[in-house]
Motif scaffolding. Structure first.
Motif, PDB file in Angstrom:
ATOM      1  N   HIS A  35       0.815  -1.225   0.000  1.00  0.00           N
ATOM      2  CA  HIS A  35       0.000   0.000   0.000  1.00  0.00           C
ATOM      3  C   HIS A  35       0.849   1.275   0.000  1.00  0.00           C
ATOM      4  CE1 HIS A  35      -3.700   2.137   0.250  1.00  0.00           C
ATOM      5  NE2 HIS A  35      -3.530   2.593   1.470  1.00  0.00           N
ATOM      6  N   ARG A  36       2.121   1.147  -0.283  1.00  0.00           N
ATOM      7  CA  ARG A  36       2.997   2.324  -0.301  1.00  0.00           C
ATOM      8  C   ARG A  36       2.676   3.223  -1.493  1.00  0.00           C
ATOM      9  NH1 ARG A  36       5.321  -1.838  -2.776  1.00  0.00           N
ATOM     10  NH2 ARG A  36       6.506  -1.510  -4.700  1.00  0.00           N
ATOM     11  N   ASP A  37       3.028   4.504  -1.372  1.00  0.00           N
ATOM     12  CA  ASP A  37       3.023   5.386  -2.527  1.00  0.00           C
ATOM     13  C   ASP A  37       4.213   5.053  -3.416  1.00  0.00           C
ATOM     14  OD1 ASP A  37       0.780   6.775  -1.697  1.00  0.00           O
ATOM     15  OD2 ASP A  37       1.920   8.378  -0.723  1.00  0.00           O
ATOM     16  N   ARG A  38       4.051   5.275  -4.712  1.00  0.00           N
ATOM     17  CA  ARG A  38       5.146   5.032  -5.655  1.00  0.00           C
ATOM     18  C   ARG A  38       5.806   6.363  -6.027  1.00  0.00           C
ATOM     19  NH1 ARG A  38       2.204   0.658  -3.994  1.00  0.00           N
ATOM     20  NH2 ARG A  38       2.718  -1.198  -5.191  1.00  0.00           N
ATOM     21  N   PHE A  39       7.129   6.421  -5.888  1.00  0.00           N
ATOM     22  CA  PHE A  39       7.883   7.611  -6.273  1.00  0.00           C
ATOM     23  C   PHE A  39       8.687   7.282  -7.525  1.00  0.00           C
ATOM     24  CE2 PHE A  39      11.899  10.038  -6.140  1.00  0.00           C
ATOM     25  CZ  PHE A  39      11.379  11.314  -6.282  1.00  0.00           C
ATOM     26  N   VAL A  40       8.430   8.014  -8.602  1.00  0.00           N
ATOM     27  CA  VAL A  40       9.096   7.779  -9.875  1.00  0.00           C
ATOM     28  C   VAL A  40       9.967   8.979 -10.213  1.00  0.00           C
ATOM     29  CG1 VAL A  40       8.793   7.333 -12.337  1.00  0.00           C
ATOM     30  CG2 VAL A  40       7.207   6.317 -10.689  1.00  0.00           C
ATOM     31  N   PHE A  91      -3.535   3.799  -2.706  1.00  0.00           N
ATOM     32  CA  PHE A  91      -2.233   4.451  -2.691  1.00  0.00           C
ATOM     33  C   PHE A  91      -2.097   5.407  -3.871  1.00  0.00           C
ATOM     34  CE2 PHE A  91      -1.516   0.291  -4.775  1.00  0.00           C
ATOM     35  CZ  PHE A  91      -1.031   0.700  -6.018  1.00  0.00           C
ATOM     36  N   GLY A  92      -1.196   6.354  -3.699  1.00  0.00           N
ATOM     37  CA  GLY A  92      -0.959   7.346  -4.728  1.00  0.00           C
ATOM     38  C   GLY A  92       0.422   7.218  -5.323  1.00  0.00           C
ATOM     39  N   GLY A  93       0.813   8.231  -6.035  1.00  0.00           N
ATOM     40  CA  GLY A  93       2.126   8.229  -6.657  1.00  0.00           C
ATOM     41  C   GLY A  93       2.595   9.639  -6.918  1.00  0.00           C
ATOM     42  N   TYR A  94       3.901   9.798  -7.002  1.00  0.00           N
ATOM     43  CA  TYR A  94       4.523  11.092  -7.288  1.00  0.00           C
ATOM     44  C   TYR A  94       5.581  10.867  -8.362  1.00  0.00           C
ATOM     45  CZ  TYR A  94       2.364  12.372  -2.832  1.00  0.00           C
ATOM     46  OH  TYR A  94       1.468  12.593  -1.817  1.00  0.00           O
TER      47      TYR A  94
END
Length: 362
Positions: free
Chosen positions: A57-62, A161-164
């Motif tokens: 459930h972590r956010d994804r950082f790209v 979860f979200g992402g950045y």
């Protein structure tokens, strides 16, 4: 921003410029300008537990600007991200050590010139070809929505979860980026939050961030979290090679030299390369470390509660033909898995394979 936060930002800058200087190759300009934004995102907003970097459930950082990988390598080191082996098991050792940073861009290094998945824990996707990573971040958002729709039940929200995605001018010039952005808008995705790093372009109507403090960044990321119907875009004006050189094109992909590297690290001793001041790791541990652990623990409680609410199939004391519990299990699985298909031609009454839950088709 407190004095310790400012010191943490300068530590990120120092590690980045020292890594590039020691390798005598790399791109120090972007890490220098974007360090405050990256610090604010990881320390206060990114949903990540460094002790379990593969938590679902972590956010994804790209890091779409993959050439600026020195920025990414400094963050797992300072936040204490753990190593994950190929089987997905979290190990006790750090993903990026100081020695790894010192071997930046060298053969076999855990800190290559561009992020490589799954070579180094904390990297969500391999980045390099400009534009590709913007599209990848949209794919991650689609996957998050799909997981949420498929596995959330009643009061249990298992995935939202979200992402950045940190992108620059080159990333947004590629056609695939525009196509991915169009799809994200069409699907009304509220993430990923694109952080557009530009020192030349001004786009009206979007959030601007002052590169010297985190007040604007915090406000922008709060706005991103509140958005529910469209992918947010944050515009950042970050001078390439902030505080170091007066030649931005040169700062993009050229080491600063010993004097420039020392200038890039305010409040850090000039003769202390790869220096991490006392208090900085603990600051991150009390920030993203404690926050991420708390979020993960709360999610695991929700997961356990959801699992306990699943159907149970106690043994029948009189005994059942195996086809009967088999049919019950098939029914339970099919209700939870929309794409589940099956059937035995004309033998459904005998094999108990006809799905009977509300909404079943067949």
């Amino acid at each position: 921003m407190t004095d310790l936060d400012t010191l943490s930002v300068n530590t990120i800058r120092g590690l980045c410029t020292d890594a590039v200087q020691k390798a005598n190759a790399g791109h120090p300009g972007t890490p220098m300008g974007m360090a405050p934004v990256a610090h604010t995102l990881w320390q206060r907003f990114l949903r990540l537990d460094p002790a379990d970097p593969v938590w679902p459930h972590r956010d994804r950082f790209v890091l779409c600007e993959g050439h600026a990988s020195a920025l990414l390598w400094s963050l797992p080191h300072l936040t204490g991200v753990r190593t994950v082996d190929p089987r997905g098991e979290v190990l006790g050792r750090p993903a990026v050590t100081l020695d790894d940073l010192k071997s930046f861009r060298q053969i076999g290094s855990r800190c290559p010139g561009h992020p490589e998945y799954p070579w180094t824990s904390g990297v969500e996707t391999t980045t390099g070809p400009l534009g590709q990573e913007v599209a990848t971040s949209v794919g991650m958002a689609v996957a998050g929505r799909w997981l949420g729709a498929g596995f959330s039940r009643g009061d249990f929200t298992l995935f939202d979860f979200g992402g950045y995605a940190l992108a620059g001018d080159g990333c947004t010039m590629e056609g695939v980026s525009a196509e991915a952005a169009s799809l994200a808008g069409r699907l009304q995705l509220s993430n990923p939050c694109w952080i557009y790093d530009s020192d030349r372009v001004t786009i009206d109507g979007h959030t601007d961030i002052a590169f010297t403090e985190d007040v604007g960044a915090s406000r922008a990321f709060h706005t991103c979290r509140a958005e529910s119907e469209r992918p947010p875009l944050v515009l950042v004006h970050s001078p390439i090679g902030y505080s170091t050189v007066e030649d931005p094109p040169k700062a993009h992909g050229t080491p600063f030299g010993p004097e420039g590297s020392h200038q890039a690290r305010p409040r850090i001793p000039p003769d202390a390369d790869f220096h991490v001041p006392d208090g900085v790791p603990d600051r991150f541990a009390r920030g993203i470390g404690a926050r991420g652990a708390g979020l993960r623990t709360a999610w695991e409680r929700t997961f356990d509660a959801c699992r306990s609410a699943l159907p149970a199939f106690p043994a029948d004391p009189k005994g059942l033909a195996s086809r009967d519990p088999s049919g019950q299990v098939l029914d339970a699985v099919a209700e939870a898995v929309p794409w589940f298909l099956g059937g035995p031609a004309d033998l459904t009454p005998s094999t108990k394979t006809r799905l009977t839950f509300a909404g079943a088709r067949g």
